[in-house]
Scaffold this motif. Structure first.
Motif, PDB file in Angstrom:
ATOM      1  N   VAL A 248      -3.360   4.039  -6.497  1.00  0.00           N
ATOM      2  CA  VAL A 248      -4.554   3.754  -7.294  1.00  0.00           C
ATOM      3  C   VAL A 248      -5.577   2.955  -6.471  1.00  0.00           C
ATOM      4  O   VAL A 248      -6.775   3.279  -6.456  1.00  0.00           O
ATOM      5  N   VAL A 249      -5.096   1.926  -5.782  1.00  0.00           N
ATOM      6  CA  VAL A 249      -6.005   1.106  -4.970  1.00  0.00           C
ATOM      7  C   VAL A 249      -6.589   1.930  -3.829  1.00  0.00           C
ATOM      8  O   VAL A 249      -7.787   1.827  -3.509  1.00  0.00           O
ATOM      9  N   TRP A 250      -5.765   2.757  -3.213  1.00  0.00           N
ATOM     10  CA  TRP A 250      -6.252   3.583  -2.103  1.00  0.00           C
ATOM     11  C   TRP A 250      -7.349   4.531  -2.564  1.00  0.00           C
ATOM     12  O   TRP A 250      -8.354   4.724  -1.857  1.00  0.00           O
ATOM     13  N   VAL A 251      -7.177   5.136  -3.737  1.00  0.00           N
ATOM     14  CA  VAL A 251      -8.206   6.036  -4.265  1.00  0.00           C
ATOM     15  C   VAL A 251      -9.505   5.270  -4.528  1.00  0.00           C
ATOM     16  O   VAL A 251     -10.601   5.736  -4.192  1.00  0.00           O
ATOM     17  N   ALA A 252      -9.396   4.063  -5.131  1.00  0.00           N
ATOM     18  CA  ALA A 252     -10.594   3.272  -5.406  1.00  0.00           C
ATOM     19  C   ALA A 252     -11.310   2.892  -4.111  1.00  0.00           C
ATOM     20  O   ALA A 252     -12.547   2.982  -4.012  1.00  0.00           O
ATOM     21  N   VAL A 253     -10.546   2.470  -3.098  1.00  0.00           N
ATOM     22  CA  VAL A 253     -11.148   2.103  -1.815  1.00  0.00           C
ATOM     23  C   VAL A 253     -11.781   3.319  -1.155  1.00  0.00           C
ATOM     24  O   VAL A 253     -12.896   3.247  -0.606  1.00  0.00           O
ATOM     25  N   ALA A 254     -11.101   4.457  -1.213  1.00  0.00           N
ATOM     26  CA  ALA A 254     -11.630   5.664  -0.584  1.00  0.00           C
ATOM     27  C   ALA A 254     -12.935   6.111  -1.244  1.00  0.00           C
ATOM     28  O   ALA A 254     -13.871   6.542  -0.566  1.00  0.00           O
ATOM     29  N   VAL A 255     -13.014   6.015  -2.578  1.00  0.00           N
ATOM     30  CA  VAL A 255     -14.236   6.405  -3.274  1.00  0.00           C
ATOM     31  C   VAL A 255     -15.395   5.497  -2.861  1.00  0.00           C
ATOM     32  O   VAL A 255     -16.517   5.970  -2.585  1.00  0.00           O
ATOM     33  N   ALA A 256     -15.162   4.178  -2.810  1.00  0.00           N
ATOM     34  CA  ALA A 256     -16.229   3.247  -2.429  1.00  0.00           C
ATOM     35  C   ALA A 256     -16.672   3.465  -0.989  1.00  0.00           C
ATOM     36  O   ALA A 256     -17.877   3.452  -0.679  1.00  0.00           O
ATOM     37  N   VAL A 257     -15.731   3.654  -0.074  1.00  0.00           N
ATOM     38  CA  VAL A 257     -16.072   3.868   1.329  1.00  0.00           C
ATOM     39  C   VAL A 257     -16.827   5.182   1.503  1.00  0.00           C
ATOM     40  O   VAL A 257     -17.803   5.270   2.272  1.00  0.00           O
ATOM     41  N   ILE A 306     -11.628  -3.374  -1.140  1.00  0.00           N
ATOM     42  CA  ILE A 306     -12.793  -2.499  -0.954  1.00  0.00           C
ATOM     43  C   ILE A 306     -13.743  -3.105   0.074  1.00  0.00           C
ATOM     44  O   ILE A 306     -14.248  -2.409   0.964  1.00  0.00           O
ATOM     45  N   GLY A 307     -14.000  -4.401  -0.037  1.00  0.00           N
ATOM     46  CA  GLY A 307     -14.862  -5.054   0.945  1.00  0.00           C
ATOM     47  C   GLY A 307     -14.275  -5.038   2.337  1.00  0.00           C
ATOM     48  O   GLY A 307     -15.002  -4.896   3.328  1.00  0.00           O
ATOM     49  N   LEU A 308     -12.951  -5.155   2.446  1.00  0.00           N
ATOM     50  CA  LEU A 308     -12.298  -5.146   3.748  1.00  0.00           C
ATOM     51  C   LEU A 308     -12.434  -3.788   4.431  1.00  0.00           C
ATOM     52  O   LEU A 308     -12.549  -3.711   5.662  1.00  0.00           O
ATOM     53  N   ALA A 309     -12.420  -2.700   3.639  1.00  0.00           N
ATOM     54  CA  ALA A 309     -12.503  -1.349   4.203  1.00  0.00           C
ATOM     55  C   ALA A 309     -13.919  -0.823   4.315  1.00  0.00           C
ATOM     56  O   ALA A 309     -14.132   0.258   4.870  1.00  0.00           O
TER      57      ALA A 309
END
Length: 860
Positions: A248-257, A306-309
């Motif tokens: 779930v976190v990976w998907v959220a980070v990927a969408v933001a990036v 998200i900010g880190l990526a």
């Protein structure tokens, strides 16, 4: 307030009777926190304290400890100021955590990666070991037997684990601010501290993000609560839950990036994105974080990841940093940490007395400081870092303020710790951070003060000893010449440590976080239109120039540093760089640059005043380089193998043996730089000749020392006056030149000529005859009567230059650098000897003669 009052309050609030009163109260609390935070910081920053201390103290004042006892917020439906403030800024906290992740640029770790990781592991390892040993004692201290709680091993384990996390943590944003205030950002110590803090902070925050996936909570009596997911205690179920949350976190980070990269592509070539696109991006980040929270993960930790990526290049990153830096640090951060302080009630410490509470705080503070400082010093000494620098690193890495507070809040929400433990740990974190600034500042001041009272000049450095050089550049155009001079300083094999300080002028419109100014070398070479804005582009150009110079095999290693400040205070950055590098020579560029037609023009007049301040205050010998297309040593080094192969083939085709004439021809062909050192007399000219003799040991350099002597006048009275005034100075000059002649001229390593002149006009004519003979002049600055009467006579009336236009070059340097000196295409290096060396020689002479006045002794 009894149950009847609470019921009436709830009914009135439900009807909206106190809605506007509550809004006014919340706004008043936030305004009070911001006001008190600013007042506290204006006082505490003089003690070297970061702003986070002021924010927490402001929260404590508005909390139940002080104002909460005067104003009862329960009448307006609010439990206390901390809860009300925390609920109000809930969404701002998500933005704050995102910005923390954005400030942590992982590419910064690539600078001194191995040493930074070892320092982080050393300090954290000792802290973890001490926390593991003292964790049960800390738990027993806060949970004594017979106080209504039953003992459960799971709670003890959870408490010890969180205690280890709190003690091992380091707040990298707080450390960056302390390092910046100490002016250590350009030093190797500061860069190691920031790198180690990044590694520690990221490890701690990653651990917390894993702990909040499926936490175990505890009731007030100490018993574990049933898990949120049935059967989640089984290892297989816990693994599945963890993998689901990670997905779930990976998907959220990927969408933001992906959204950020899409905006960068759309806005390619632009400096910023629009305010509407910025708002849309922030709404997307908040929405994704809330969606992750709905799926049973922490919204704050999701925003941090998200900010880190988030990509650090392009208009998106520039807009986020430029537009969010001020509001986050000046408004959001004080409110977030003020809410933490507002939850503390020191007057209600439960069953603890003031003595017991103080003992618990002292125990935790000493344990944290001892672990961090001891571990960092041990690893630092093993890495070859000096004891004082290792001690500074230990105190800096002990600052708290981010991951430790998240761990404390997590322990409080999960029921592992109560209010008393929260007070103890927060006060301990404040004290550790409070100690870090003054302790580090005191050690740094002592180290710099000791450096200032030692002589640092080239005349004291033997040719076969290490020379530490700091070269300063304002842009990529001056890198090649500066590094060429530094490269020539290494001679035939003597060690040389070269530090390059990039001086970036601070512009009000460009305020970048320091960690976004560092990239790996590969990224610096891949420049495009997206990166041609702000400080990062300037630094990329300088880094690319350094990388291009260091491509050939024999290049001297260069340690690159950057200082961002306005021109009025930039000389302080240069002094700090000299002291941190322990340099004996600092070379700064002349404020004029050569134009396409060969004339010298001034690009920024403020740089001239900067050079003058550096000459007045630098704690070592200073050189001003007037650069006129100085040829690079790398060109000669790259052509040397081909020349050697050609000579080998010729050698094989001819008879064995090489004539002396051929060997001399080969040596002359290998010489690239012809250097002329001009000596008229005085300490600065002695420094110029001392530096030239070091250059003479380089195989690509030929050095000629041209000494000017004053013709003896016929007037006996004039002869006596000159002898009396210049007797002491001339004696030192004769002793020095005798050593140079015996060590370099007699063995044939340096050529030597003498020219007799009577005035400045003859000196000018003699210098004119040297035009075209060399690629570099090395001269002393002179001036101020330091050269003696003979020096004054030989430079007076030199082509109408009695009124010096550029006193920072001296009369000879100004003449060689002027456009009126037709045909001169040589670069000029003007040296000024460290003034302390002259004072020490005077002190030694007077003390040897027994005539040193008492007030002079006190001055030294």
């Amino acid at each position: 307030m009894d149950s009847g009052d609470n019921a009436k309050c709830s009914a009135d609030v439900g009807e909206g009777a106190y809605y506007m009163a509550g809004v006014v109260a919340i706004n008043a609390i936030m305004a009070t926190v911001l006001l008190l935070s600013g007042l506290f910081h204006s006082m505490l920053r003089r003690l070297g304290q970061p702003s986070i201390i002021s924010h927490i103290l402001a929260g404590v004042v508005v909390g139940p400890t002080f104002l909460g006892r005067v104003i009862d917020l329960r009448a307006m439906g609010m439990e206390d100021a901390g809860s009300a403030l925390g609920d109000t800024i809930y969404y701002l906290r998500i933005i704050f955590m995102f910005f923390i992740g954005l400030e942590m640029d992982l590419r910064y770790l690539r600078h001194n990666l191995r040493r930074s990781l070892l320092l982080a592991c050393g300090g954290s390892a000792i802290s973890l070991l001490l926390a593991a040993v003292a964790g049960p004692f800390f738990y027993g201290l806060l949970h004594p037997v017979g106080q209504g709680e039953s003992f459960h091993p799971a709670k003890l384990y959870a408490s010890t684990a969180l205690f280890m996390l709190v003690l091992a943590s380091t707040a990298s944003p707080v450390l960056i601010r302390i390092v910046t205030e100490l002016k250590l950002t350009a030093s190797e110590t500061g860069q190691l501290a920031i790198g180690a803090a990044f590694a520690t902070d990221i490890a701690c925050l990653t651990t917390i993000s894993m702990m909040v996936v499926n936490p175990t909570t505890f009731a007030k009596d100490g018993t574990p609560n049933p898990p949120r997911v049935p059967g989640a205690s089984a290892p297989g179920v816990q693994l599945l839950v963890f993998l689901w949350m990670a997905l779930v976190v990976w998907v959220a980070v990927a969408v933001a990036v992906r959204a950020a990269r899409l905006l960068n592509k759309v806005k390619r070539g632009r400096r910023y994105i629009s305010k509407y696109e910025l708002c849309a991006m922030l709404l997307l980040i908040v929405g994704l974080s809330l969606l992750v929270q709905y799926l049973r993960y922490s919204a704050s930790m999701a925003a941090f990841l998200i900010g880190l990526a988030m990509p650090r290049d392009g208009p998106m990153a520039r807009t986020l940093i430029d537009r969010l830096t001020y509001p986050v640090h000046q408004i959001v951060m004080p409110l977030c940490f003020g809410a933490i302080g507002a939850r503390l009630d020191f007057a209600d410490a439960g069953r603890f007395t003031a003595t017991q509470l103080t003992a618990a705080v002292v125990f935790t503070t000493v344990l944290s400081a001892a672990g961090k400082v001891a571990g960092t010093v041990l690893v630092g000494r093993w890495l070859g870092i000096t004891a004082r620098e290792a001690l500074v690193l230990g105190f800096l890495l002990n600052v708290k303020g981010y991951s430790d507070i998240l761990a404390i809040n997590f322990g409080d929400k999960s029921g592992v710790w109560g209010d008393t433990a929260q007070v103890v740990l927060l006060v301990s974190s404040i004290l550790n951070t409070f100690m870090a600034g003054p302790a580090s500042a005191a050690i740094v001041r002592q180290q710099r003060r000791a450096f200032q009272y030692r002589s640092h000049c080239l005349q004291d450095v033997r040719v076969d000893h290490e020379l530490r050089v700091l070269v300063c550049v304002h842009g990529a155009g001056g890198v090649n010449a500066m590094l060429t001079v530094a490269e020539l300083s290494k001679g035939s094999g003597a060690p040389v440590a070269v530090y390059l300080l990039h001086l970036v002028e601070l512009m009000p419109a460009r305020k970048y976080a320091i960690t976004h100014l560092y990239k790996d070398v590969g990224a610096r070479l891949k420049l495009n239109d997206d990166d041609q804005w702000g400080y990062a582009w300037e630094m990329d150009q300088v880094a690319a120039a350094v990388h291009g110079f260091a491509t050939y095999e024999a290049a001297v290693p260069v340690r690159q540093m950057t200082a961002i400040s306005n021109l009025a205070s930039m000389d302080g950055d240069v002094r700090n760089g000299v002291e941190d590098a322990r340099a004996s020579l600092v070379i700064v560029p002349y404020h004029k640059e050569q134009r396409y037609d060969g004339r010298m023009v001034s690009r920024r007049d403020g740089r001239r005043q900067l050079n003058q301040r550096i000459l007045q205050r630098a704690p070592c010998t200073v050189g001003v380089l007037v650069e006129r297309h100085l040829p690079s040593i790398s060109v000669a080094s790259s052509t040397a193998p081909a020349e050697a192969d050609r000579h080998d083939e010729e050698h094989k085709s001819t008879a064995s043996g090489t004539s002396l004439a051929e060997e001399q021809a080969e040596q002359e062909a290998a010489v690239v730089h012809h250097v002329v050192a001009v000596f008229l007399g005085g300490p600065d000219d002695r420094e110029a000749v001392a530096y030239a003799t070091r250059l003479a040991t380089h195989p690509s350099v030929s050095v000629s020392v041209s000494r000017f002597r004053l013709n003896k006048p016929d007037d006996n009275d004039m002869q006596t006056a000159v002898d009396v005034i210049g007797d002491e100075q001339e004696q030192e000059d004769e002793e020095f030149m005798a050593e140079v002649y015996a060590g370099f001229v007699a063995p044939g390593r340096v050529s030597y000529t003498e020219t007799y002149v009577s005035n400045g006009v003859e000196t000018l004519n003699a210098l004119s005859g040297m035009v075209g003979m060399c690629s570099l002049f090395v001269v002393g600055r002179g001036g101020g009567g330091s050269g003696g009467a003979a020096w004054t006579t030989m430079t007076s009336g030199m082509g109408g230059l009695d009124d010096e236009e550029c006193p920072e070059l001296g009369p000879v340097g100004e003449l060689l650098a002027s456009d009126d000196f037709l045909g001169c295409s040589s670069s000029v290096l003007v040296l000024q000897q460290h003034k302390l060396h002259q004072k020490m020689r005077t002190w030694k002479k007077h003390s040897h003669d027994g005539c040193m006045p008492d007030h002079d002794i006190l001055n030294y």
